[in-house]
Design a protein around this motif. Structure first.
Motif, mmCIF file in Angstrom:
data_model
loop_
_atom_site.group_PDB
_atom_site.id
_atom_site.type_symbol
_atom_site.label_atom_id
_atom_site.label_comp_id
_atom_site.label_asym_id
_atom_site.label_seq_id
_atom_site.Cartn_x
_atom_site.Cartn_y
_atom_site.Cartn_z
ATOM 1 N N PHE A 238 75.158 22.181 -35.825
ATOM 2 C CA PHE A 238 75.271 23.301 -36.765
ATOM 3 C C PHE A 238 76.493 23.776 -36.619
ATOM 4 O O PHE A 238 77.311 23.721 -35.715
ATOM 5 N N THR A 239 77.248 24.425 -37.834
ATOM 6 C CA THR A 239 78.753 24.995 -37.633
ATOM 7 C C THR A 239 78.942 26.095 -38.103
ATOM 8 O O THR A 239 78.054 26.534 -39.020
ATOM 9 N N TYR A 240 79.593 26.816 -37.320
ATOM 10 C CA TYR A 240 80.013 28.091 -37.724
ATOM 11 C C TYR A 240 81.338 28.437 -37.869
ATOM 12 O O TYR A 240 82.214 27.733 -37.036
ATOM 13 N N VAL A 241 81.940 29.144 -38.645
ATOM 14 C CA VAL A 241 83.166 29.323 -39.178
ATOM 15 C C VAL A 241 83.514 30.881 -39.435
ATOM 16 O O VAL A 241 82.854 31.869 -39.967
ATOM 17 N N ASP A 242 84.696 31.346 -38.678
ATOM 18 C CA ASP A 242 84.987 32.798 -38.945
ATOM 19 C C ASP A 242 86.599 32.817 -39.039
ATOM 20 O O ASP A 242 87.415 31.878 -38.807
ATOM 21 N N ILE A 408 83.273 25.881 -35.359
ATOM 22 C CA ILE A 408 82.874 25.348 -34.129
ATOM 23 C C ILE A 408 81.394 24.733 -34.400
ATOM 24 O O ILE A 408 80.746 25.409 -35.341
ATOM 25 N N SER A 409 81.564 23.687 -34.279
ATOM 26 C CA SER A 409 79.998 22.985 -34.359
ATOM 27 C C SER A 409 79.369 22.615 -32.833
ATOM 28 O O SER A 409 79.912 22.319 -32.012
ATOM 29 N N CYS A 410 78.079 22.643 -32.963
ATOM 30 C CA CYS A 410 77.345 22.876 -31.658
ATOM 31 C C CYS A 410 76.133 22.005 -31.707
ATOM 32 O O CYS A 410 75.510 21.845 -32.789
ATOM 33 N N ASP A 411 75.648 21.554 -30.614
ATOM 34 C CA ASP A 411 74.435 20.836 -30.375
ATOM 35 C C ASP A 411 73.229 22.089 -30.518
ATOM 36 O O ASP A 411 72.985 22.656 -29.533
ATOM 37 N N HIS A 412 72.431 22.013 -31.426
ATOM 38 C CA HIS A 412 71.407 23.016 -31.522
ATOM 39 C C HIS A 412 70.330 22.995 -30.633
ATOM 40 O O HIS A 412 69.522 23.727 -30.445
ATOM 41 N N ARG A 413 70.258 21.811 -29.855
ATOM 42 C CA ARG A 413 69.178 21.675 -28.959
ATOM 43 C C ARG A 413 69.517 22.464 -27.695
ATOM 44 O O ARG A 413 68.660 22.816 -27.129
ATOM 45 N N VAL A 414 70.768 22.823 -27.454
ATOM 46 C CA VAL A 414 70.979 23.367 -26.197
ATOM 47 C C VAL A 414 71.923 24.854 -26.322
ATOM 48 O O VAL A 414 72.276 25.564 -25.575
ATOM 49 N N VAL A 415 72.476 24.805 -27.887
ATOM 50 C CA VAL A 415 73.346 26.085 -28.135
ATOM 51 C C VAL A 415 72.534 26.644 -29.358
ATOM 52 O O VAL A 415 72.338 26.071 -30.294
ATOM 53 N N ASP A 416 72.440 28.075 -29.205
ATOM 54 C CA ASP A 416 71.867 28.693 -30.356
ATOM 55 C C ASP A 416 73.012 29.210 -31.240
ATOM 56 O O ASP A 416 74.105 29.610 -30.675
ATOM 57 N N GLY A 417 72.596 29.553 -32.251
ATOM 58 C CA GLY A 417 73.589 30.082 -33.434
ATOM 59 C C GLY A 417 74.332 31.449 -32.785
ATOM 60 O O GLY A 417 75.614 31.676 -32.976
ATOM 61 N N TRP A 418 73.512 32.394 -32.021
ATOM 62 C CA TRP A 418 73.974 33.414 -31.616
ATOM 63 C C TRP A 418 75.106 33.348 -30.703
ATOM 64 O O TRP A 418 76.144 34.048 -30.741
ATOM 65 N N ASP A 419 74.804 32.409 -29.870
ATOM 66 C CA ASP A 419 75.934 32.011 -28.764
ATOM 67 C C ASP A 419 77.147 31.218 -29.398
ATOM 68 O O ASP A 419 78.431 31.922 -28.843
ATOM 69 N N ALA A 420 77.109 30.552 -30.360
ATOM 70 C CA ALA A 420 78.198 30.066 -30.963
ATOM 71 C C ALA A 420 79.116 31.316 -31.532
ATOM 72 O O ALA A 420 80.132 31.169 -31.672
ATOM 73 N N ALA A 421 78.039 32.241 -32.458
ATOM 74 C CA ALA A 421 78.927 33.255 -33.213
ATOM 75 C C ALA A 421 79.746 34.127 -31.877
ATOM 76 O O ALA A 421 80.718 34.698 -32.194
ATOM 77 N N SER A 422 78.897 34.292 -31.102
ATOM 78 C CA SER A 422 79.341 35.354 -30.055
ATOM 79 C C SER A 422 80.694 34.786 -29.231
ATOM 80 O O SER A 422 81.706 35.550 -29.089
ATOM 81 N N TYR A 423 80.644 33.558 -29.159
ATOM 82 C CA TYR A 423 81.651 32.614 -28.504
ATOM 83 C C TYR A 423 83.027 33.003 -29.298
ATOM 84 O O TYR A 423 84.168 33.308 -28.822
ATOM 85 N N VAL A 424 82.919 32.794 -30.596
ATOM 86 C CA VAL A 424 83.992 32.783 -31.560
ATOM 87 C C VAL A 424 84.621 34.179 -31.763
ATOM 88 O O VAL A 424 85.793 34.415 -31.990
ATOM 89 N N GLN A 425 83.737 35.154 -31.467
ATOM 90 C CA GLN A 425 84.147 36.733 -31.518
ATOM 91 C C GLN A 425 85.121 36.779 -30.246
ATOM 92 O O GLN A 425 85.936 37.593 -30.299
ATOM 93 N N ALA A 426 84.600 36.128 -29.266
ATOM 94 C CA ALA A 426 85.297 36.507 -27.961
ATOM 95 C C ALA A 426 86.726 35.614 -28.089
ATOM 96 O O ALA A 426 87.896 36.389 -27.554
ATOM 97 N N LEU A 427 86.664 34.406 -28.534
ATOM 98 C CA LEU A 427 87.987 33.772 -29.068
ATOM 99 C C LEU A 427 88.841 34.560 -29.867
ATOM 100 O O LEU A 427 90.191 34.668 -29.616
ATOM 101 N N LYS A 428 88.031 35.413 -30.805
ATOM 102 C CA LYS A 428 89.140 36.027 -31.772
ATOM 103 C C LYS A 428 89.777 37.094 -31.223
ATOM 104 O O LYS A 428 90.853 37.506 -31.294
ATOM 105 N N THR A 429 89.068 37.737 -30.078
ATOM 106 C CA THR A 429 89.750 38.914 -29.570
ATOM 107 C C THR A 429 90.907 38.506 -28.842
ATOM 108 O O THR A 429 92.032 39.190 -29.038
#
Length: 440
Positions: A238-242, A408-429
């Motif tokens: 799955f891919t999340y974009v911000d 960011i593309s993640c392996d949905h078996r071990v990474v949840d969408g919430w984690d990916a979005a939260s990480y990108v927000q941390a990078l954004k800061t």
């Protein structure tokens, strides 16, 4: 005379076979000790095989693109103890009669024909792809036949644009009749092409058809195909974009470059990697490797960043090891070193393995957003996209800003969408407040 069988040595831990990506010798060639014989590619790197003896090549293990098992014969060389080396034998019975008691392997299919030239990168598509079909298909090229009286007409008058177009079409301007003293115009060229259409000429501005090409998928291109297919087959992506405002980051980068001295020029990448290293400790599920067969996720304590690099041989991913211990200038230096080594096919197996997370970027070519494919067995890959200037609101004002989408593309078996979005927000800061990259 004796026969020496050079067997493919173990060129990588756990490697059972390697692919022939280039031959530097052919049957009948004389080789010297330490002369290059072939380039063999494994999952990790391309290794040059050198001859341990001098002599004449009498057998080779196959064609470019074939797989050879570790320990299997690669090249058979006829050596000499004194005098000249005999011509290569072509009969298997003769070989056995001449060499009783000599170490032998199963007979190799002797490949007659021209040798393969030196290849300086992992893929040798230039040596193996079909030749440009237009270089062989001359029937479609224009071959005007001048009139016998043309020699009396003197210099041809035409504008540079008409001359360039005629040259591209293969038309001799001297073959086009116009009144004496007048320039040949595009309309005259069009009329000439229409009149001679039956002689193989193409309509003006038409794109010439090309012959079909069949290109064997070998070397680095085959490895890329296999790895990408395995990643998409095994990993539910799955891919999340911000969107990130990098106006301040770009201003700081310009200031740093203006005062860099002898240090390498900074691109966005080392700054992004610093931000990743600052944020990953709070998101250990992203800096990880997943052994799906064993059902074990290893969350790495160190950050080994894979750096997707485009080369003439295809996409390679050298690894910046212990990125968390390097400052922005050290990262820039290591990025430049690994990129140069990748393009020169000089990467070692250690520099190609062990990554825990990957960054991939198309630089200025990057589009609005990307959906990068995970570098298995890693579980995440980050893709910065192109920086563009757009108007944005700052309170009640509209100002210019430099914006960049981050994927960011993640392996949905071990990474949840919430984690990916939260990480990108941390990078954004960190990226929107770049002074934090240098704060303790």
């Amino acid at each position: 005379m004796t026969r020496f069988t050079f067997k493919l040595p173990d060129i990588g831990e756990g490697i059972s076979e390697a692919e022939i990506v280039a031959w530097h010798v052919a049957v009948g060639d004389r080789v010297e000790e330490d002369q290059s014989l072939a380039d063999m590619m494994t999952d990790k790197a391309t290794v040059e095989m050198e001859s341990p003896v001098a002599g004449v090549v009498v057998e080779i293990a196959g064609a470019v693109g074939d797989q050879v098992s570790i320990g299997a014969p690669l090249v058979v060389i006829e050596t000499e103890e004194s005098g000249e080396v005999a011509a290569p034998a072509t009969d298997e019975a003769t070989l056995e009669a001449e060499n009783p008691g000599v170490e032998e392997a199963s007979p190799l299919p002797a490949r007659e024909g021209p040798g393969v030239g030196h290849v300086s990168n992992d893929a040798n598509s230039e040596h193996n792809a079909p030749s440009n079909p237009e270089s062989h298909d001359r029937s479609s090229q224009i071959k005007p036949t001048p009139s016998p009286s043309l020699a009396e007409r003197g210099a041809v008058l035409a504008s540079p644009a008409v001359r360039a177009r005629a040259k591209d079409l293969g038309v001799d301007l001297a073959a086009i009749r116009v009144p004496d003293g007048e320039r040949i115009r595009h309309a005259d060229l069009d009329a000439y092409l229409r009149y001679n259409a039956g002689q193989g000429y193409h309509a003006p501005h038409a794109t010439r058809a090309r012959n079909d090409e069949q290109v064997r998928v070998i070397g680095m291109r085959r490895r890329i195909a296999e790895n990408m297919a395995a990643a998409k087959r095994h990993i539910p992506h799955f891919t999340y974009v911000d969107e990130i405002n990098v106006t301040a980051l770009e201003a700081m980068r310009a200031d740093l470059n203006a005062h860099r001295g002898e240090r390498p020029k900074l691109t966005l990448l080392p700054l992004l990697i610093v931000a990743m290293c600052r944020t990953l400790p709070d998101f250990p599920m992203l800096n990880a490797r997943y052994d799906d067969e064993a059902g074990i996720v290893t969350r790495a304590g160190r950050v080994h960043v894979g750096m997707a690099t485009q080369t003439d041989a295809g996409l390679t991913v050298p690894v910046i090891r212990d990125a968390q211990d390097r400052n922005v200038w050290q990262l820039a230096t290591e990025i430049a070193r690994l990129a140069a080594a990748a393009r020169a096919s000089k990467l070692t197996p250690q520099e190609l393995g062990g990554g825990t997370i990957t960054v991939t970027s198309l630089g200025p070519l990057g589009g609005i957003a990307t959906t990068p494919v995970i570098n298995r067995p890693e579980v995440a890959i980050i893709g910065p996209n192109k920086i563009v200037e757009r108007p944005v609101f700052r309170g009640d004002e509209i100002v210019r800003a430099k914006l960049m989408n981050l994927s960011i593309s993640c392996d949905h078996r071990v990474v949840d969408g919430w984690d990916a979005a939260s990480y990108v927000q941390a990078l954004k800061t960190y990226l929107e407040t770049p002074v934090l990259l240098f704060a303790d």
